[in-house]
Write an enzyme that holds these catalytic residues in place. Sequence first.
Site, PDB file in Angstrom:
ATOM      1  N   GLU A  80       0.849  -1.190   0.000  1.00  0.00           N
ATOM      2  CA  GLU A  80       0.000   0.000   0.000  1.00  0.00           C
ATOM      3  C   GLU A  80       0.884   1.238   0.000  1.00  0.00           C
ATOM      4  O   GLU A  80       1.795   1.375   0.826  1.00  0.00           O
ATOM      5  CB  GLU A  80      -0.910  -0.004   1.230  1.00  0.00           C
ATOM      6  CG  GLU A  80      -1.648   1.289   1.501  1.00  0.00           C
ATOM      7  CD  GLU A  80      -2.480   1.779   0.318  1.00  0.00           C
ATOM      8  OE1 GLU A  80      -2.432   2.995   0.030  1.00  0.00           O
ATOM      9  OE2 GLU A  80      -3.172   0.954  -0.311  1.00  0.00           O
ATOM     10  N   GLN A  81       0.620   2.165  -0.942  1.00  0.00           N
ATOM     11  CA  GLN A  81       1.477   3.340  -1.064  1.00  0.00           C
ATOM     12  C   GLN A  81       1.297   4.330   0.085  1.00  0.00           C
ATOM     13  O   GLN A  81       2.236   5.053   0.441  1.00  0.00           O
ATOM     14  CB  GLN A  81       1.224   4.042  -2.389  1.00  0.00           C
ATOM     15  CG  GLN A  81      -0.112   4.722  -2.509  1.00  0.00           C
ATOM     16  CD  GLN A  81      -0.210   5.561  -3.776  1.00  0.00           C
ATOM     17  OE1 GLN A  81       0.757   5.723  -4.511  1.00  0.00           O
ATOM     18  NE2 GLN A  81      -1.391   6.087  -4.041  1.00  0.00           N
ATOM     19  N   ARG A 154     -16.999   3.326   5.999  1.00  0.00           N
ATOM     20  CA  ARG A 154     -15.955   2.639   5.236  1.00  0.00           C
ATOM     21  C   ARG A 154     -14.775   2.238   6.118  1.00  0.00           C
ATOM     22  O   ARG A 154     -14.195   1.163   5.951  1.00  0.00           O
ATOM     23  CB  ARG A 154     -15.453   3.521   4.090  1.00  0.00           C
ATOM     24  CG  ARG A 154     -16.447   3.759   2.984  1.00  0.00           C
ATOM     25  CD  ARG A 154     -15.829   4.567   1.843  1.00  0.00           C
ATOM     26  NE  ARG A 154     -14.870   3.772   1.112  1.00  0.00           N
ATOM     27  CZ  ARG A 154     -15.132   3.197  -0.070  1.00  0.00           C
ATOM     28  NH1 ARG A 154     -16.333   3.317  -0.623  1.00  0.00           N
ATOM     29  NH2 ARG A 154     -14.201   2.493  -0.686  1.00  0.00           N
ATOM     30  N   TYR A 274     -28.150   7.971   3.746  1.00  0.00           N
ATOM     31  CA  TYR A 274     -28.541   6.879   4.635  1.00  0.00           C
ATOM     32  C   TYR A 274     -27.751   7.013   5.941  1.00  0.00           C
ATOM     33  O   TYR A 274     -26.687   7.624   5.988  1.00  0.00           O
ATOM     34  CB  TYR A 274     -28.281   5.511   3.992  1.00  0.00           C
ATOM     35  CG  TYR A 274     -26.916   5.314   3.393  1.00  0.00           C
ATOM     36  CD1 TYR A 274     -25.836   4.886   4.157  1.00  0.00           C
ATOM     37  CD2 TYR A 274     -26.690   5.559   2.033  1.00  0.00           C
ATOM     38  CE1 TYR A 274     -24.578   4.709   3.598  1.00  0.00           C
ATOM     39  CE2 TYR A 274     -25.432   5.375   1.470  1.00  0.00           C
ATOM     40  CZ  TYR A 274     -24.384   4.950   2.263  1.00  0.00           C
ATOM     41  OH  TYR A 274     -23.131   4.775   1.705  1.00  0.00           O
ATOM     42  N   ASP A 354     -11.348  -1.147  -9.415  1.00  0.00           N
ATOM     43  CA  ASP A 354     -11.326   0.062 -10.229  1.00  0.00           C
ATOM     44  C   ASP A 354     -10.191   0.076 -11.242  1.00  0.00           C
ATOM     45  O   ASP A 354     -10.264   0.776 -12.247  1.00  0.00           O
ATOM     46  CB  ASP A 354     -11.206   1.298  -9.339  1.00  0.00           C
ATOM     47  CG  ASP A 354     -12.522   1.658  -8.662  1.00  0.00           C
ATOM     48  OD1 ASP A 354     -13.554   1.046  -9.002  1.00  0.00           O
ATOM     49  OD2 ASP A 354     -12.510   2.559  -7.794  1.00  0.00           O
TER      50      ASP A 354
END
Length: 466
Positions: A80-81, A154, A274, A354
């Site tokens: 992970e950068q 998230r 929501y 993505d």
Amino acid sequence: MASAKSPFRSPEPEPEPEAVPEHAPAAPPVQVPAASPSDAHPSSYPHRHTYDVVVVGGGLGGLTAALALRHRGIQVTVLEQAPRLGEIGAGIQTAPNASRILLGLGLRGRLEAIRTEPLDQVRRRWQDGRVIALTPLGQHCKDTYNAPYWHYHRADLHRVILDACTDPAGPGPAVTVHTGSEVAEVDLGDPDRPVAVTADGRRYAGDVLVGADGVRSRVRDLLGMPDTLEFSGEMAFRALIPGELIAADPATRWLVDRYQSTIWYGPDRHLVHYMIRGGAHLNVVACVPCTDEVAEKWSVRSSAEELVDAFPGWDDRVPAMFSKAKEEDVSCFALYHRRRDPVWTRGRVALLGDACHAMLPYQAQGASQAMEDAAVLAEELGAVTVDRAGSALHRYADRRAKHAGLVQEASLRNKTFYHLPDGPEQRARDESLRRFEGESGLSYDWLWRGTPLNDPDEGAFSYRFA
């Protein structure tokens, strides 16, 4: 956009957009020191299992892939950068197609502790808030699809998956995670051992390399794959609004009376909101035509005032919601997507999420489709020996590219479908929404059942002691 780059050269890294701040308190992000060059090669890890995979990208898609591969006995290293692992402060929806995968990875108890369950999906008209359609989620999804429709913060969901990846007591070899590891080169000199080379020169070789590094994938560029990224002309405001302020105002208290997933439709823009964290925050995503500044910078800080001003003439309940957002909790970002492209692999390198099928958020399926990628990738790699890994990646792409491509295209069509001006087309759209069969040519039944898995090993969701 930048042209495709040679896989054997290390281009100058592009500047990252301004960081989006955390919008709500979450568990502290994980910071893992980078490995030194002497211990960077996977072959030096003890207890090396069937073979090893290097995953570039520690977001939801990359970590779900790492966890699913771990469950197949495969050693995974995640690069992970970012200097710390963590997700931005915003909400996320997992429809049954994604929830089913997470439950299958043994996460049910931990997810139930952080989820908020919407009981209905509500669709409203922009001008007066009139309900166009109200359809059940809640128990209906669990009964029909054997999996729930849940909302999360998230950061909470990311933490649950990360903890399951690194838990030494979990099944299979624990995932190794290295932060501060920006990949600057992909070395394919040995086609059977692709190597991810970081900006500071560390080399991570694996039997398979997975690029799960997001919409501006470096792995994709380094492989010389076509530049399929396109600007939508739109941007999205993102905000988290304190639930206590929502509950205290009679004009907005209805939002906490019954948890729902709500979409408002209007000319040239739409709004989704929501509750998450059991009502602690109202998550808002509001899509509008993009400004020149956001188009240039990709993401910028914003304000409640700008959010209110972007929805002139809308029902009074909309500005009543927006006005409660705190300045530090509002941002906006440009919306990009990729053209549909079935080529996801090159030798023993594959793309995921993505990086290969970035889609507009108009089906709320971006992360869910990445999780489907993860499940299928793990099935295919887990079923073969290392000498057949390349063929397994081809089967992965064959099973997923068409399915994800259809969701990509429907999400793009929804940009028009959601934003119709008032008139005959808008009235026909509203009538079709009342039937809750799907949007833009995709049925919810097809979408929420997900890509068929070879061995889903599903227990009934209603069984409480699974």
